[in-house]
Design an enzyme around this catalytic site. Structure first.
Site, PDB file in Angstrom:
ATOM      1  N   CYS A  87       0.833  -1.206   0.000  1.00  0.00           N
ATOM      2  CA  CYS A  87       0.000   0.000   0.000  1.00  0.00           C
ATOM      3  C   CYS A  87       0.865   1.251   0.000  1.00  0.00           C
ATOM      4  O   CYS A  87       1.831   1.346   0.757  1.00  0.00           O
ATOM      5  CB  CYS A  87      -0.918  -0.015   1.224  1.00  0.00           C
ATOM      6  N   ARG A 132     -13.311   0.499  -5.093  1.00  0.00           N
ATOM      7  CA  ARG A 132     -12.708   0.621  -3.757  1.00  0.00           C
ATOM      8  C   ARG A 132     -12.247   2.045  -3.476  1.00  0.00           C
ATOM      9  O   ARG A 132     -11.988   2.408  -2.334  1.00  0.00           O
ATOM     10  CB  ARG A 132     -11.516  -0.332  -3.666  1.00  0.00           C
TER      11      ARG A 132
END
Length: 500
Positions: free
Chosen positions: A319, A418
């Site tokens: 991430c 998302r």
């Protein structure tokens, strides 16, 4: 005026556990790692518990029916990712639910008319040594036989010959009806020295199979995650766009729990999705939410009906949300804040809402620190992506084996639902695309990790996760502690084990 929190953002790597008294009853065999997954009244049992506090990340590179089944066998829970059509996700959930403890849906099948070359390639790709032969080549077709690698040899037999020419026909095989118990099925396996027992209906169709290796796994992992019908439990991700269509389909497919999949869960969109699940659907299925990094966001989602709340923004190995947007918080600091709010919420409302630690876990001992800080269970991406059971490709890079791994915020995932960037495409990436070192099968790795967790809890004088939450003592680690711990020692080959 901007608010600046009076703290330093701390990671899990900045803490160590201080040993407590280990009593004679505090042994690894007595440690209970079971945990609540969904909200429940304080003092009462949760309607959904798992024996091992590990769940898989809601990611394309991690989630698959195969991994979900393996994880359920070991006592954890897999979450099938939502970055696909509703129908495709529902089918993957159904594929897991077709597996009963000990009875599994046959996924390696072929037709009688297929060639030996085709079945050889099928078995090699699946790393199996036997295939079920059905009339239509499906896992529910009319059962006609079995063919194994011991039934033919590529150098002795013509690979253009049909499977039918070398298979063992149904009439010559031991089979059992769907009414048989698992105990009796295992007796047949051992009495007849079988590797696979076909379960066949009265009209000759394949219902399921029982494998000898599953018997051995069941003996090793006695706390499988199963529902009342002995089917493996499975979770699934949803988003805040098509949840009105996706939730009913996943309920119909048999999902046990859902989770809204988002990098930042403190939003009115998650509140609306939760209220739809709780109020419009009458709480037909528990829905978790997240991700969050402070107590305000936890309470907002808990008030909306979240079954559990995921903690962590930007701490995952894949991430880059912190780099791209400048938001997030060290995972330890986030957990400390959210856990305190969870406990206040439980005291005020009488409802306990479990916390899932998602991200910031670079080594096995970080899991122990997260649990000590108050997490009820842990969601892992990179950890599971390394295993045979993950859906990504195994590749050879300069003589070393790796598994492909990419974030849901990467262009490769194209997970527009998302992120609130645009309607049809990602404007910028919040995840990267890369590789993780291959680590073999899930089964021995999860066994090793849980053994470490039990050993850590024993050293801390705890035999349950609630007692670990209550009694653990932690200390911050200085830079000098790191340097002392990292003194150079030349190790013999294979001595040092990679953490996650």
């Amino acid at each position: 005026m901007v608010q600046i929190l009076p703290e330093v953002s701390r990671t899990l790597n900045e803490y160590l556990l201080v040993p407590n008294l280990t009593t004679e009853d505090c042994t690894p065999d007595n440690v209970d790692l079971s945990t609540s997954i969904v909200r429940h009244p304080v003092g009462e049992a949760s309607p959904l518990r798992i024996a091992v506090p590990l769940v898989s990340a809601i990611m394309m590179a991690v989630s698959s029916p195969r991994l979900a089944v393996a994880l359920a066998q070991t006592g954890g829970l897999g979450f099938i990712h939502q970055n696909q059509d509703v129908e495709a996700q529902a089918e993957q959930v159904s594929a897991v639910k077709r597996h009963k403890a000990g009875f599994r849906h046959s996924d390696i099948n072929t037709k009688p008319s297929a060639t030996l070359g085709e079945v050889s390639r099928l078995l090699r790709a699946a790393e199996r040594d036997i295939a079920v032969v059905t009339e239509d080549g499906t896992g529910t077709g009319r059962f006609v036989g079995l063919i194994a690698t011991t039934d033919f040899h590529p150098q002795r037999h013509d690979l253009n010959d049909t499977v039918e020419s070398r298979m063992r026909p149904a009439h010559a095989l031991v089979t059992a009806p769907p009414t048989i118990s698992l105990s009796d099925a295992n007796t047949l396996l051992w009495d007849h020295r079988l590797g696979l027992l076909p379960i066949v209906t009265t009209d000759g169709r394949l219902a399921s199979i029982v494998l000898r290796r599953d018997y051995e796994l069941h003996k090793q992992f006695r706390n499988e995650s199963i529902d009342a019908d002995k089917r493996f439990r499975v979770g699934a991700g949803i988003n805040t766009r098509d949840y009105r269509d996706r939730i009913p389909a996943l309920i119909e497919a048999g999902a046990d729990v859902l989770c809204i999949d988002s990098s930042d869960g403190y939003s009115v969109w998650q509140q609306r999705a939760l209220r739809h699940a709780v109020e419009d659907l009458g709480g037909a299925i528990p829905v978790g939410a997240g991700n969050v990094v402070d107590g305000r966001a936890f309470r907002y989602l808990a008030d909306a009906g979240a079954a559990f709340v995921k903690v962590g923004i930007g701490g995952g190995s894949i991430c880059i949300t912190r780099d791209q947007k400048g938001i997030g918080r060290g995972q330890a600091s986030a957990l400390i804040d959210v856990v305190a709010e969870r406990d206040r919420y439980a005291e005020e409302t009488g409802v306990y809402v479990p916390i899932c630690c998602d991200g910031g876990l670079l080594a096995d001992y970080h899991m122990a620190v997260a649990l000590a800080l108050g997490a009820d269970f842990i969601m892992l991406g990179r950890y599971f992506a390394r295993f045979d059971e993950s859906p990504s490709n195994l590749v050879n890079l300069d003589g070393q084996m790796f598994k492909e791994y990419w974030g849901e915020g990467s262009q490769r995932a194209r997970n527009v639902s998302r992120y609130d960037q645009a309607e049809t495409e990602l404007v910028f990436e919040e995840g990267v695309d890369g590789y993780v070192p291959y680590a073999g099968s899930l089964y021995p790795n999860v066994a090793r990790t849980t053994a470490k967790l039990r050993a850590t809890m024993v050293s801390c004088g705890a035999t349950t996760l609630p007692s670990f939450h209550r009694d653990a003592v932690l200390v911050q680690v200085s830079q000098q502690s790191y340097q002392q711990n990292g003194a150079e020692v030349r190790l013999r080959s294979g001595q040092r084990e990679a953490g996650r």
